[in-house]
Enzyme design. Structure first.
Site, PDB file in Angstrom:
ATOM      1  N   THR A   1      45.418  27.632 -36.929  1.00  0.00           N
ATOM      2  CA  THR A   1      44.141  27.982 -37.532  1.00  0.00           C
ATOM      3  C   THR A   1      43.203  26.787 -37.580  1.00  0.00           C
ATOM      4  OG1 THR A   1      43.108  28.660 -39.637  1.00  0.00           O
ATOM      5  CG2 THR A   1      45.204  27.519 -39.780  1.00  0.00           C
ATOM      6  N   ASP A   2      41.907  27.063 -37.660  1.00  0.00           N
ATOM      7  CA  ASP A   2      40.937  25.983 -37.829  1.00  0.00           C
ATOM      8  C   ASP A   2      40.993  25.366 -39.221  1.00  0.00           C
ATOM      9  OD1 ASP A   2      39.852  28.120 -39.235  1.00  0.00           O
ATOM     10  OD2 ASP A   2      37.937  28.129 -38.172  1.00  0.00           O
ATOM     11  N   GLU A   3      41.646  26.039 -40.165  1.00  0.00           N
ATOM     12  CA  GLU A   3      41.670  25.546 -41.537  1.00  0.00           C
ATOM     13  C   GLU A   3      42.467  24.249 -41.687  1.00  0.00           C
ATOM     14  OE1 GLU A   3      41.951  28.283 -44.768  1.00  0.00           O
ATOM     15  OE2 GLU A   3      41.476  29.996 -43.482  1.00  0.00           O
TER      16      GLU A   3
ATOM     17  N   TYR B   1      47.980  27.137 -48.035  1.00  0.00           N
ATOM     18  CA  TYR B   1      48.072  27.823 -46.738  1.00  0.00           C
ATOM     19  C   TYR B   1      47.804  26.862 -45.590  1.00  0.00           C
ATOM     20  CZ  TYR B   1      46.269  30.210 -42.628  1.00  0.00           C
ATOM     21  OH  TYR B   1      46.011  30.584 -41.330  1.00  0.00           O
TER      22      TYR B   1
ATOM     23  N   LYS C   1      50.331  25.384 -42.581  1.00  0.00           N
ATOM     24  CA  LYS C   1      50.070  25.547 -41.151  1.00  0.00           C
ATOM     25  C   LYS C   1      49.979  24.186 -40.465  1.00  0.00           C
ATOM     26  CE  LYS C   1      49.443  28.671 -38.939  1.00  0.00           C
ATOM     27  NZ  LYS C   1      50.393  29.474 -38.119  1.00  0.00           N
TER      28      LYS C   1
END
Length: 368
Positions: free
Chosen positions: A134-136, A160, A164
């Site tokens: 993810t970009d997060e 989260y 990741k």
């Protein structure tokens, strides 16, 4: 040459869309779906392809390393595409344990199994382990900051995104330490069919259809880069076909939108649908604001969540330059398709929301 793919989390939102895409694009390939069918996993997402003889579903947890090893051996898997993850930020704030277990330990379990089956035998087996991230993991951007590239330092801000990020590092380590043939993709926010109803876009759609309030965090000016889910599947396809082993690739939609503007846009699109077609008012008589053309009256601002990242934006130039990636859907075209899909598939989202689907699953697997 035909491939055999193991798709983890293949009954979830993005994973199921990928399975649909792959079976359509590569009808000679076999696809094995491994999914634990937790709250976001839904066999109904695979209904339309369930009769395909090239598809096999296995209910199981990615943390069960022995099960993963058995699948890799018994099914002669040569490509593993890893979607399985806990992914809802709000849930990670309230209960981070599941995120640590699934996203970190689950990825570690898959890597161990892949190494044992593909690398530790008498001769290495040709393979690819693709990890979907993810970009997060990159953190947050200021209003004028350039978009995230593959070289942006990691700076996760929620349980989260931290889980990741840890999984990304494990995948990288298994390549550099053991020679596992890996690729990783970091995507922006996905939307489209089968999106779990607690996420922003489907939540807004279903709340409007029930004439419920539309909760917007803080001032609603958080910005996200939105990617139609089938464009994400196309991007992963390109990474698998053309991507360099050991590399990361950003997959984005080039569509930055503030949350409040998305909420307003969805409302306007639903108002247009109701005005143009009388069957929607008959099907959804509770959607009073949509029928009256006044969905903005449902918007209510609520207290912002802790550590809410202000802006995400993906720079997918590398993926475009090296792999030929380009989204086929604009946000305007993709969101119209999504709104129409939810209008036409109320049996799906109502089954998710009222729990009837989970009751059915429990009965189907009660013998196990």
């Amino acid at each position: 040459m035909a491939k055999t793919l193991l798709v983890t989390g293949g009954a979830g939102f993005i994973g199921a869309n990928f399975v649909h895409y792959w079976l359509a694009q590569y009808p000679k390939d076999r696809v094995i779906v491994l999914d634990a069918l937790t709250y976001a996993g839904n066999l109904a997402n695979l209904d339309s392809v369930s009769a395909n003889e090239k598809l096999k579903f296995i209910r199981g947890n990615i943390c069960d390393t022995q099960l993963v090893e058995k699948i890799l051996v018994d099914e002669a898997v040569d490509t593993l595409v890893h979607f399985a993850a806990e992914s809802h930020v709000d849930r990670s704030i309230l209960g981070p344990d599941a995120f640590i277990e699934t996203n970190i330990l689950g990825t570690y379990s898959l890597l161990k199994a892949a190494k044992k089956v593909w690398l530790d035998g008498p001769a290495p087996v040709p393979h690819r382990f693709h990890h979907v991230s993810t970009d997060e993991v990159y953190g947050t951007l200021g209003p004028n900051d350039p978009a995230f590239t593959e070289n942006t330092p990691y700076a996760p801000n929620s349980p989260y995104s931290a889980s990741k990020a840890a999984s990304d590092h494990l995948v990288r380590a298994y390549h550099h330490t053991y020679g596992l043939q890996v690729t990783t993709s970091n995507c922006s926010n996905n939307y489209g069919p089968f999106h779990f109803p607690e996420k922003l876009i489907p939540l807004v759609i279903t709340n409007i259809l029930h004439n419920k309030k539309l909760p917007v965090y803080g001032d609603g000016l958080q910005i996200r880069d939105w990617l139609y889910v089938e464009d994400h599947a196309r991007g992963i396809d390109l990474v698998l076909q053309k991507g360099q082993v050991g590399e990361n690739y950003n997959i984005g939609g080039h569509n930055e939108w503030a949350n409040i503007n998305i909420v307003k846009l969805i409302g306007k699109l639903l108002e247009q649908e109701f005005a143009a077609d009388s069957r929607w008012a008959e099907k959804y008589p509770t959607a009073a604001a949509a029928i009256a053309g006044d969905t903005e009256s449902l918007i209510t601002f609520v207290k912002d969540r802790p550590g809410h990242d202000r802006r995400y934006a993906i720079d997918a130039a590398k993926t475009g330059r090296e792999l030929g990636y380009k989204p086929q859907e604009s946000f305007e075209s993709g969101i119209r398709k999504t709104v129409r899909w939810y209008l036409e598939n109320d049996a799906w989202w109502k089954g998710v929301m009222d729990g009837s689907y989970k009751d059915w699953v429990a009965k189907q697997y009660s013998h196990q």
